[in-house]
Design a protein around this motif. Sequence first.
Motif, PDB file in Angstrom:
ATOM      1  N   ARG A  17      -1.818  26.337 -24.327  1.00  0.00           N
ATOM      2  CA  ARG A  17      -3.019  26.398 -23.489  1.00  0.00           C
ATOM      3  C   ARG A  17      -2.946  27.391 -22.337  1.00  0.00           C
ATOM      4  O   ARG A  17      -3.969  27.716 -21.739  1.00  0.00           O
ATOM      5  N   ASP A  18      -1.749  27.885 -22.016  1.00  0.00           N
ATOM      6  CA  ASP A  18      -1.605  28.722 -20.827  1.00  0.00           C
ATOM      7  C   ASP A  18      -0.904  30.044 -21.147  1.00  0.00           C
ATOM      8  O   ASP A  18       0.324  30.089 -21.262  1.00  0.00           O
ATOM      9  N   GLU A  51       0.112  23.258 -13.009  1.00  0.00           N
ATOM     10  CA  GLU A  51       0.347  24.520 -13.697  1.00  0.00           C
ATOM     11  C   GLU A  51      -0.035  25.657 -12.752  1.00  0.00           C
ATOM     12  O   GLU A  51      -1.178  25.727 -12.303  1.00  0.00           O
ATOM     13  N   THR A  53      -0.888  29.432 -11.161  1.00  0.00           N
ATOM     14  CA  THR A  53      -1.606  30.635 -11.547  1.00  0.00           C
ATOM     15  C   THR A  53      -0.732  31.834 -11.188  1.00  0.00           C
ATOM     16  O   THR A  53       0.192  31.726 -10.366  1.00  0.00           O
TER      17      THR A  53
END
Length: 192
Positions: A17-18, A51, A53
């Motif tokens: 997902r990232d 999470e 950035t």
Amino acid sequence: MPFSLPIDAEANALLDRDPLAVLIGLTLDQQITMEKAFTSPWVLAQRLGHEPTATELADFDPEALLAIFSEPPALHRFPKAMAARVQEVCRVLADSYDGRAENLWAGAGSGAELYKRIFALPGFGKQKAQIFVALLGKQMGVRPAGWREAAGAYGDEDAYRSVADIVDEESLGKVRVNKKAAKAEAKAAKGL
């Protein structure tokens, strides 16, 4: 295709997902096991409580980031150098790609352009840039014209040379066999 590296399911899910987690994993993938490198983005997120950035990591206090990388078990065998490297990569993302890892490859008009963008990242030499082009093409569907050529031998179908080729236990075994053979070849070439 979802990541299926031999790591915790939660770490694979983060990679799925990232895009930043994938980039951080590949940034860390040197002088430690692949499993450690690609688990470390998940551990970093756990230690931060969220999470991160790219912009957050780019602006993070370097000493505080080093402390997070150094906390046992350290995220890399060289936590100081690699905390700084991750921060440098995130600064490039913040300055040139609107703070988004996926913008690094979005809109690349060719495999050569994609390779050039990746090669320009701090710590990404020819081999690591080629592996990342192969990983993007094989695992993440990023396939601008000429991506296989830009990835060199790592772009070959069924190459089993790197993390780009690992989709299950069988492919992991093939990658390990090929890496072991490549190391033996390199030693022999050096006369060791």
